[in-house]
Design a protein around this motif. Structure first.
Motif, short mmCIF file in Angstrom:
data_model
loop_
_atom_site.label_atom_id
_atom_site.label_comp_id
_atom_site.label_asym_id
_atom_site.label_seq_id
_atom_site.Cartn_x
_atom_site.Cartn_y
_atom_site.Cartn_z
N ALA A 91 0.08 7.64 13.62
CA ALA A 91 -0.57 8.64 14.47
C ALA A 91 -1.05 9.85 13.69
O ALA A 91 -2.07 10.44 14.01
N GLN A 92 -0.28 10.27 12.68
CA GLN A 92 -0.67 11.44 11.90
C GLN A 92 -1.04 11.03 10.48
O GLN A 92 -0.67 11.67 9.51
N GLY A 93 -1.78 9.92 10.37
CA GLY A 93 -2.11 9.36 9.07
C GLY A 93 -2.96 10.31 8.24
O GLY A 93 -3.79 11.05 8.73
N SER A 94 -2.71 10.30 6.94
CA SER A 94 -3.50 11.08 6.01
C SER A 94 -3.68 10.27 4.75
O SER A 94 -3.47 9.05 4.74
N LEU A 95 -4.04 10.92 3.66
CA LEU A 95 -4.36 10.22 2.42
C LEU A 95 -3.13 9.50 1.86
O LEU A 95 -2.04 10.07 1.77
N LEU A 96 -3.32 8.22 1.48
CA LEU A 96 -2.25 7.48 0.82
C LEU A 96 -2.29 7.81 -0.67
O LEU A 96 -3.27 7.53 -1.34
N ALA A 97 -1.23 8.40 -1.16
CA ALA A 97 -1.21 8.83 -2.57
C ALA A 97 -0.38 7.92 -3.46
O ALA A 97 -0.43 8.05 -4.67
N GLN A 98 0.42 7.02 -2.86
CA GLN A 98 1.22 6.07 -3.65
C GLN A 98 0.61 4.68 -3.56
O GLN A 98 0.00 4.32 -2.56
N ARG A 99 0.80 3.91 -4.60
CA ARG A 99 0.30 2.55 -4.59
C ARG A 99 1.03 1.75 -3.51
O ARG A 99 2.25 1.84 -3.38
N PRO A 100 0.29 0.99 -2.72
CA PRO A 100 0.93 0.24 -1.62
C PRO A 100 1.86 -0.85 -2.15
O PRO A 100 1.63 -1.43 -3.23
N PHE A 101 2.90 -1.12 -1.40
CA PHE A 101 3.83 -2.22 -1.68
C PHE A 101 3.99 -2.99 -0.38
O PHE A 101 4.56 -2.50 0.58
N ARG A 102 3.43 -4.19 -0.34
CA ARG A 102 3.45 -5.01 0.87
C ARG A 102 4.37 -6.20 0.65
O ARG A 102 4.28 -6.88 -0.38
N SER A 103 5.22 -6.46 1.62
CA SER A 103 6.17 -7.56 1.50
C SER A 103 6.20 -8.36 2.81
O SER A 103 7.09 -8.19 3.63
N PRO A 104 5.22 -9.24 3.03
CA PRO A 104 5.15 -10.00 4.28
C PRO A 104 6.26 -11.04 4.37
O PRO A 104 6.74 -11.55 3.35
N HIS A 105 6.65 -11.36 5.61
CA HIS A 105 7.66 -12.39 5.84
C HIS A 105 7.07 -13.77 5.55
O HIS A 105 5.86 -13.97 5.65
N HIS A 106 7.94 -14.74 5.21
CA HIS A 106 7.42 -16.04 4.81
C HIS A 106 6.83 -16.85 5.96
O HIS A 106 6.23 -17.90 5.73
N THR A 107 6.95 -16.35 7.20
CA THR A 107 6.32 -17.05 8.33
C THR A 107 4.87 -16.62 8.54
O THR A 107 4.23 -17.05 9.50
N ILE A 108 4.33 -15.81 7.66
CA ILE A 108 2.97 -15.29 7.81
C ILE A 108 1.95 -16.43 7.82
O ILE A 108 2.13 -17.47 7.18
N SER A 109 0.85 -16.23 8.57
CA SER A 109 -0.22 -17.24 8.63
C SER A 109 -1.25 -17.00 7.54
O SER A 109 -1.28 -15.94 6.90
N ASP A 110 -2.12 -17.99 7.36
CA ASP A 110 -3.19 -17.87 6.36
C ASP A 110 -4.06 -16.64 6.63
O ASP A 110 -4.35 -15.87 5.72
N VAL A 111 -4.50 -16.49 7.88
CA VAL A 111 -5.41 -15.40 8.23
C VAL A 111 -4.73 -14.04 8.06
O VAL A 111 -5.35 -13.08 7.59
#
Length: 512
Positions: free
Chosen positions: A261-281
């Motif tokens: 809701a109060q999003g601003s500039l992302l200053a750190q490199r993103p770290f994404r860790s999706p669950h293994h049930t994630i779909s192709d799309v």
């Protein structure tokens, strides 16, 4: 009376302006044209309720709303506010002025309150590019839009405020933020540090090499050995984002609605860790209205796939092309969209179903051939695209209880940044190449030359491990990075030997 208001649509990670023409004339019925989807068509009920709640009325005349360009599908509820403002102006209920100077976006509640929308940052960038004076939008999105300078960002909380501002009855100060100040104050804030990790010096070394050259890495070892803990600390040793990279990353997260809701500039490199049930799309992006997937949300950062063999094979295989091209192309009948995907892949896995193959303390209970079948869940072509294969062993009790201080992320990051400076100088004439991992094959031949003794060593390693031509290139890239960390112009035999050992988990070289 004919009135024009201006909104915007997001396609991929870019926005384009939508002209909303509202004409109120003699007759009956409400018409909306210009290829709107159901969410846009349903705005009639939301707008009528919001107008009545705020003391205005829906004209009982012929209302025609055209959304141009008419051949592009308009999707979502963010057009509620510009349509409502256009209806009021076209029905002469308010003397609204300067409508052509503002882009207006926002979803209306039935009482006229405004709800936040997605994709605000690319919309603000496009509005400034096309010379609009300002951007009227929900208050919750104002901080995000204010990242863009030279554009008046007017945050309003409801329909009444927007009407009063446009009619000149209410002065609203534009939201302003110092983008550079926010960036500088938060760019070095990390939630995890390598100082927390006891032991595992060989793994830290491998991750330092990966960070220095932008290489992909897979860690294989028993449960509890520290694979996830180490992976989560990798962003803390990567070079800080540049302001351009931060804006690019924030733009992708804005389109996906991940800024909050109060999003601003992302200053750190993103770290994404999706669950293994994630779909192709969900991983690569797409959908009816194409949205960025996890690999694009990891752009300029790290994508961590924990328990790699548990992911569906089809999910892993769709990553092969993005790992090479560093972008995702989503093709549909009507359009083709490119999403950036320049990420580091960090994966972890157990060596077998029970998790204790090659463990020095516990015996593996898996039957004959089970280990190899488990490893075969990860295809050879995908492993080929991972530069460093690292075996993680459990930390001993003595190492866990040591009191001496270990290296901090800041210490490691200094060495990584020095290596990246060498690479920046090396690739200064190639703006699309930022690290050793991005070198094309021809450049590898030119910049990763080895002497005769190194050639013989590499030949023996390739024959013994059964490595592919792609693995050959990646060994040379990793050895170039190791030489950069050592401050060496030449790739020496010890640099090459260290790079070769990071291919030890290839099919022919591990688990029989």
């Amino acid at each position: 009376m004919l009135v024009k208001t201006f909104g915007s649509a997001v396609q991929g990670v870019n926005a384009y302006t939508i002209t909303i023409e509202v004409n109120v004339s003699a007759g009956t019925k409400y018409y909306m044209v210009g290829l709107p989807d159901n969410a846009v068509k349903e705005s009639e009920q939301r707008i009528e309720s919001a107008l009545k709640h705020n003391g205005y009325k829906m004209p009982r005349l012929k209302v025609v709303i055209n959304m141009a360009p008419a051949n592009v599908r308009k999707e979502g509820s963010a057009y509620d506010l510009p349509i409502a403002i256009g209806i009021l102006a076209a029905s002469e209920q308010l003397p609204l002025q300067n409508l052509e100077q503002y882009v207006i976006m926002g979803e209306l509640a039935l009482d006229g309150e405004l709800r936040p929308i997605k994709g605000v940052l690319p919309i603000a960038i496009q509005a400034r590019k096309e010379g609009f004076k300002g951007f009227i939008l929900p208050t919750q999105n104002a901080q995000e839009a204010a990242i863009v300078n030279n554009l008046e960002v007017i945050g309003v909380s409801n329909l009444k405020e927007a009407i009063d501002f446009l009619s000149g009855n209410l002065a609203i100060d534009p939201v302003k933020i110092d983008t550079r100040d926010i960036f500088q104050s938060t760019v070095h804030q990390y939630t995890a540090d390598f100082a927390d990790v006891q032991g595992q010096e060989n793994i830290k070394r491998a991750l330092e090499i990966a960070a220095a050259g932008g290489h992909n890495v897979i860690m294989i070892g028993p449960p509890g050995a520290g694979k996830t803990m180490l992976a989560k600390r990798l962003p803390s040793i990567l070079p800080p984002l540049t302001l351009h990279e931060a804006l690019e990353t924030t733009k992708i997260h804005s389109v996906a609605g991940k800024l909050g809701a109060q999003g601003s500039l992302l200053a750190q490199r993103p770290f994404r860790s999706p669950h293994h049930t994630i779909s192709d799309v969900a991983l690569v992006g797409g959908g009816g209205n194409p949205q960025p997937g996890e690999i694009s949300l990891s752009h300029n950062g790290v994508l961590f796939l924990d328990e790699l063999p548990e992911f569906k094979r089809s999910v892993l295989e769709v990553m092969r092309q993005p790992l090479e091209e560093r972008r995702v192309t989503v093709s549909r009948a009507r359009l083709t969209i490119d999403f950036p995907a320049n990420f580091m892949l960090v994966a972890s896995m157990n060596p077998c179903p029970c998790g204790f193959y090659n463990d020095p303390n516990k015996e593996c209970v898996c039957g004959p051939g089970v280990v190899q079948r488990y490893l075969n869940k990860v295809s050879g072509p995908l492993l080929d695209r991972i530069d460093l294969h690292v075996e993680v062993t459990p930390v001993s009790f003595d190492q866990m209880t040591e009191t001496r201080k270990t290296e901090t992320s800041g210490d490691i990051r200094e060495r990584v940044e020095r290596a990246r400076q060498w690479q920046a100088e090396r690739f200064k004439e190639f703006p699309e190449i930022h690290s050793n991992a991005m070198m094309p094959p021809q450049m590898v031949k030119d910049l990763c030359r080895i002497n005769e003794s190194g050639r013989l060593l590499l030949k023996a390693a390739m024959e013994k491990l059964g490595l592919s031509a792609r693995a050959y290139d990646r060994i040379l890239k990793v050895s170039r990075t190791i030489a950069d960390l050592a401050g060496s112009e030449e790739i020496k035999i010890e640099h090459l030997a260290e790079a070769i050992q990071y291919r030890s988990l290839d099919r022919e070289g591990w688990a029989g």
